[in-house]
Motif scaffolding. Structure first.
Motif, PDB file in Angstrom:
ATOM      1  N   GLY A   1      -9.696   0.782   7.361  1.00 45.00           N
ATOM      2  CA  GLY A   1      -9.768   0.869   8.812  1.00 45.00           C
ATOM      3  C   GLY A   1      -9.157   2.178   9.256  1.00 45.00           C
ATOM      4  N   ARG A   2      -8.134   2.098  10.097  1.00 44.92           N
ATOM      5  CA  ARG A   2      -7.456   3.296  10.585  1.00 44.92           C
ATOM      6  C   ARG A   2      -6.136   3.555   9.856  1.00 44.92           C
ATOM      7  NH1 ARG A   2      -8.678   5.012  16.198  1.00 44.92           N
ATOM      8  NH2 ARG A   2      -6.518   5.723  16.106  1.00 44.92           N
ATOM      9  N   GLN A   3      -5.863   2.789   8.811  1.00 49.44           N
ATOM     10  CA  GLN A   3      -4.597   2.926   8.094  1.00 49.44           C
ATOM     11  C   GLN A   3      -4.843   3.288   6.637  1.00 49.44           C
ATOM     12  OE1 GLN A   3      -2.504  -0.747   8.547  1.00 49.44           O
ATOM     13  NE2 GLN A   3      -2.114  -0.436  10.731  1.00 49.44           N
ATOM     14  N   TYR A   4      -3.804   3.818   6.010  1.00 51.58           N
ATOM     15  CA  TYR A   4      -3.849   4.142   4.587  1.00 51.58           C
ATOM     16  C   TYR A   4      -3.099   3.087   3.795  1.00 51.58           C
ATOM     17  CZ  TYR A   4      -5.293   8.895   5.835  1.00 51.58           C
ATOM     18  OH  TYR A   4      -5.958   9.983   6.318  1.00 51.58           O
ATOM     19  N   ARG A   5      -3.560   2.864   2.575  1.00 46.01           N
ATOM     20  CA  ARG A   5      -2.862   2.013   1.625  1.00 46.01           C
ATOM     21  C   ARG A   5      -2.657   2.828   0.350  1.00 46.01           C
ATOM     22  NH1 ARG A   5      -2.056  -0.383   5.571  1.00 46.01           N
ATOM     23  NH2 ARG A   5      -2.552  -2.535   6.066  1.00 46.01           N
ATOM     24  N   ILE A   6      -1.431   2.774  -0.178  1.00 52.10           N
ATOM     25  CA  ILE A   6      -1.073   3.544  -1.363  1.00 52.10           C
ATOM     26  C   ILE A   6      -0.808   2.577  -2.505  1.00 52.10           C
ATOM     27  CG2 ILE A   6       0.641   5.123  -2.346  1.00 52.10           C
ATOM     28  CD1 ILE A   6       0.546   5.254   1.260  1.00 52.10           C
ATOM     29  N   ARG A   7      -1.502   2.796  -3.627  1.00 52.18           N
ATOM     30  CA  ARG A   7      -1.293   1.951  -4.799  1.00 52.18           C
ATOM     31  C   ARG A   7       0.069   2.241  -5.410  1.00 52.18           C
ATOM     32  NH1 ARG A   7      -5.049   2.156  -9.417  1.00 52.18           N
ATOM     33  NH2 ARG A   7      -4.314   4.281  -9.435  1.00 52.18           N
ATOM     34  N   ARG A   8       0.667   1.199  -5.958  1.00 52.68           N
ATOM     35  CA  ARG A   8       1.973   1.338  -6.611  1.00 52.68           C
ATOM     36  C   ARG A   8       1.917   2.394  -7.709  1.00 52.68           C
ATOM     37  NH1 ARG A   8       5.038  -3.165 -10.309  1.00 52.68           N
ATOM     38  NH2 ARG A   8       6.586  -1.744 -11.114  1.00 52.68           N
ATOM     39  N   GLU A   9       0.850   2.385  -8.501  1.00 52.46           N
ATOM     40  CA  GLU A   9       0.712   3.348  -9.592  1.00 52.46           C
ATOM     41  C   GLU A   9       0.676   4.775  -9.065  1.00 52.46           C
ATOM     42  OE1 GLU A   9      -1.373   0.709  -9.161  1.00 52.46           O
ATOM     43  OE2 GLU A   9      -0.621  -0.589 -10.740  1.00 52.46           O
ATOM     44  N   ASP A  10      -0.002   4.997  -7.924  1.00 56.24           N
ATOM     45  CA  ASP A  10      -0.074   6.335  -7.347  1.00 56.24           C
ATOM     46  C   ASP A  10       1.288   6.775  -6.813  1.00 56.24           C
ATOM     47  OD1 ASP A  10      -2.786   6.626  -7.929  1.00 56.24           O
ATOM     48  OD2 ASP A  10      -3.397   5.716  -6.027  1.00 56.24           O
TER      49      ASP A  10
ATOM     50  N   MET B   1      -2.588  -7.728 -11.084  1.00 56.34           N
ATOM     51  CA  MET B   1      -2.831  -7.608  -9.666  1.00 56.34           C
ATOM     52  C   MET B   1      -2.193  -6.320  -9.145  1.00 56.34           C
ATOM     53  SD  MET B   1      -1.933 -10.399  -6.797  1.00 56.34           S
ATOM     54  CE  MET B   1      -2.523 -10.243  -5.171  1.00 56.34           C
ATOM     55  N   GLN B   2      -2.967  -5.531  -8.407  1.00 53.63           N
ATOM     56  CA  GLN B   2      -2.456  -4.280  -7.887  1.00 53.63           C
ATOM     57  C   GLN B   2      -1.596  -4.500  -6.654  1.00 53.63           C
ATOM     58  OE1 GLN B   2      -5.547  -1.490  -7.164  1.00 53.63           O
ATOM     59  NE2 GLN B   2      -5.734  -0.954  -9.320  1.00 53.63           N
ATOM     60  N   GLN B   3      -0.584  -3.668  -6.514  1.00 56.34           N
ATOM     61  CA  GLN B   3       0.302  -3.733  -5.361  1.00 56.34           C
ATOM     62  C   GLN B   3       0.043  -2.506  -4.499  1.00 56.34           C
ATOM     63  OE1 GLN B   3       4.414  -4.003  -6.379  1.00 56.34           O
ATOM     64  NE2 GLN B   3       5.061  -4.313  -4.295  1.00 56.34           N
ATOM     65  N   PHE B   4      -0.066  -2.712  -3.178  1.00 60.11           N
ATOM     66  CA  PHE B   4      -0.319  -1.636  -2.236  1.00 60.11           C
ATOM     67  C   PHE B   4       0.815  -1.537  -1.232  1.00 60.11           C
ATOM     68  CE2 PHE B   4      -4.630  -0.420  -3.239  1.00 60.11           C
ATOM     69  CZ  PHE B   4      -5.113  -1.514  -3.929  1.00 60.11           C
ATOM     70  N   TYR B   5       1.050  -0.306  -0.773  1.00 61.00           N
ATOM     71  CA  TYR B   5       2.059  -0.049   0.250  1.00 61.00           C
ATOM     72  C   TYR B   5       1.401   0.580   1.469  1.00 61.00           C
ATOM     73  CZ  TYR B   5       5.458  -0.473  -3.555  1.00 61.00           C
ATOM     74  OH  TYR B   5       6.211  -0.917  -4.594  1.00 61.00           O
ATOM     75  N   THR B   6       1.994   0.343   2.626  1.00 61.29           N
ATOM     76  CA  THR B   6       1.579   1.056   3.822  1.00 61.29           C
ATOM     77  C   THR B   6       2.313   2.395   3.851  1.00 61.29           C
ATOM     78  OG1 THR B   6       3.348   0.171   5.206  1.00 61.29           O
ATOM     79  CG2 THR B   6       1.304  -1.126   5.091  1.00 61.29           C
TER      80      THR B   6
ATOM     81  N   ARG C   1       2.208  10.794   5.729  1.00 59.35           N
ATOM     82  CA  ARG C   1       0.805  10.978   6.135  1.00 59.35           C
ATOM     83  C   ARG C   1       0.315  12.375   5.752  1.00 59.35           C
ATOM     84  NH1 ARG C   1       1.958   8.381  11.496  1.00 59.35           N
ATOM     85  NH2 ARG C   1       1.524   6.191  11.130  1.00 59.35           N
ATOM     86  N   GLY C   2       1.176  13.363   5.907  1.00 56.90           N
ATOM     87  CA  GLY C   2       0.815  14.728   5.515  1.00 56.90           C
ATOM     88  C   GLY C   2       0.535  14.827   4.022  1.00 56.90           C
ATOM     89  N   TYR C   3       1.365  14.178   3.209  1.00 56.00           N
ATOM     90  CA  TYR C   3       1.121  14.154   1.764  1.00 56.00           C
ATOM     91  C   TYR C   3      -0.233  13.516   1.449  1.00 56.00           C
ATOM     92  CZ  TYR C   3       6.043  15.341   0.817  1.00 56.00           C
ATOM     93  OH  TYR C   3       7.258  15.958   0.742  1.00 56.00           O
ATOM     94  N   VAL C   4      -0.561  12.453   2.166  1.00 56.79           N
ATOM     95  CA  VAL C   4      -1.841  11.773   1.945  1.00 56.79           C
ATOM     96  C   VAL C   4      -2.985  12.692   2.353  1.00 56.79           C
ATOM     97  CG1 VAL C   4      -3.289   9.852   2.710  1.00 56.79           C
ATOM     98  CG2 VAL C   4      -0.886   9.438   2.124  1.00 56.79           C
ATOM     99  N   ARG C   5      -2.887  13.291   3.532  1.00 57.90           N
ATOM    100  CA  ARG C   5      -3.958  14.167   4.020  1.00 57.90           C
ATOM    101  C   ARG C   5      -4.143  15.393   3.133  1.00 57.90           C
ATOM    102  NH1 ARG C   5      -1.467  13.905   9.201  1.00 57.90           N
ATOM    103  NH2 ARG C   5      -2.002  11.903  10.071  1.00 57.90           N
ATOM    104  N   ASP C   6      -3.031  15.920   2.588  1.00 59.15           N
ATOM    105  CA  ASP C   6      -3.096  17.086   1.706  1.00 59.15           C
ATOM    106  C   ASP C   6      -3.624  16.732   0.316  1.00 59.15           C
ATOM    107  OD1 ASP C   6      -1.996  18.539   3.751  1.00 59.15           O
ATOM    108  OD2 ASP C   6       0.002  18.669   2.870  1.00 59.15           O
ATOM    109  N   GLY C   7      -3.699  15.437   0.015  1.00 59.70           N
ATOM    110  CA  GLY C   7      -4.176  15.004  -1.292  1.00 59.70           C
ATOM    111  C   GLY C   7      -3.083  14.941  -2.343  1.00 59.70           C
ATOM    112  N   ARG C   8      -1.826  15.194  -1.949  1.00 62.93           N
ATOM    113  CA  ARG C   8      -0.733  15.136  -2.925  1.00 62.93           C
ATOM    114  C   ARG C   8      -0.372  13.703  -3.284  1.00 62.93           C
ATOM    115  NH1 ARG C   8       3.863  19.164  -0.879  1.00 62.93           N
ATOM    116  NH2 ARG C   8       3.185  18.546   1.188  1.00 62.93           N
ATOM    117  N   LEU C   9      -0.610  12.777  -2.347  1.00 62.29           N
ATOM    118  CA  LEU C   9      -0.350  11.355  -2.586  1.00 62.29           C
ATOM    119  C   LEU C   9      -1.665  10.609  -2.370  1.00 62.29           C
ATOM    120  CD1 LEU C   9       1.552   8.973  -3.109  1.00 62.29           C
ATOM    121  CD2 LEU C   9       2.127   8.991  -0.679  1.00 62.29           C
ATOM    122  N   PRO C  10      -2.302  10.150  -3.446  1.00 59.12           N
ATOM    123  CA  PRO C  10      -3.577   9.447  -3.295  1.00 59.12           C
ATOM    124  C   PRO C  10      -3.417   8.160  -2.486  1.00 59.12           C
ATOM    125  CG  PRO C  10      -3.179  10.041  -5.593  1.00 59.12           C
ATOM    126  CD  PRO C  10      -1.917  10.306  -4.845  1.00 59.12           C
ATOM    127  N   ALA C  11      -4.392   7.883  -1.629  1.00 55.51           N
ATOM    128  CA  ALA C  11      -4.365   6.685  -0.794  1.00 55.51           C
ATOM    129  C   ALA C  11      -5.792   6.276  -0.471  1.00 55.51           C
ATOM    130  CB  ALA C  11      -3.584   6.942   0.489  1.00 55.51           C
TER     131      ALA C  11
END
Length: 154
Positions: free
Chosen positions: A36-45, A1-6, A22-32
């Motif tokens: 909806g209007r929020q990001y979820r980041i996988r534990r592996e990422d 089962m995958q784990q996600f973070y806000t 959020r900047g890391y996510v938008r820049d593509g350095r942290l995949p998410a």
């Protein structure tokens, strides 16, 4: 089962501001993934981003087999009271030192983990953060360099 973070949870785990994550996510350095209007980041990422495991291993099942012990360090150094010019000078010096000590970014040498350095400057708070990830010896050496550079900047 995958784990996600806000984004907020990742910011708490890494001791960063939510806007930085959020900047890391938008820049593509942290995949998410956008939900909806929020990001979820996988534990592996997140683990890949930091170069370490951000959460304890699952308690069920056998423990992973390791051929030899290995330790990495994750360090965040916050320098307060710096203007943009000083922050740029410090960041450039630290990045040059990191590359000089460890070769090209992302390279693995002699079984040692790669050294990763990120910098974040908050102009409003006049605060510079160094995020350092790597093996213990290299990270300790770079932290000493940061300490010396900060002392020279005063």
């Amino acid at each position: 089962m995958q784990q996600f973070y806000t984004v907020e949870q990742v910011a708490d785990l890494l001791d960063l501001h939510v806007k930085t994550v959020r900047g890391y996510v938008r820049d593509g350095r942290l995949p998410a993934t956008r939900v909806g209007r929020q990001y979820r980041i996988r534990r592996e990422d997140l683990d890949a981003f930091t170069g370490t495991s951000s959460t304890p291993a699952p308690t069920s099942g056998p423990a992973p087999v390791s051929t030899s012990p290995h330790a990495d360090a994750s360090s965040i150094v916050q320098v307060d009271g710096v203007d943009r010019r000083t922050a740029d000078r410090l960041a450039n010096a630290v990045m040059a030192t990191a590359l000089g000590r460890h070769g090209r970014a992302g390279e693995t040498t002699a079984g040692r983990s790669r050294l990763r350095v990120e910098t974040v400057f908050d102009e409003e708070r006049e605060s510079l953060k160094f995020i350092v990830l790597g093996d213990l010896d290299t990270t300790a050496g770079l932290l000493k360099v940061i300490d010396a550079l900060i002392g020279d900047a005063r």
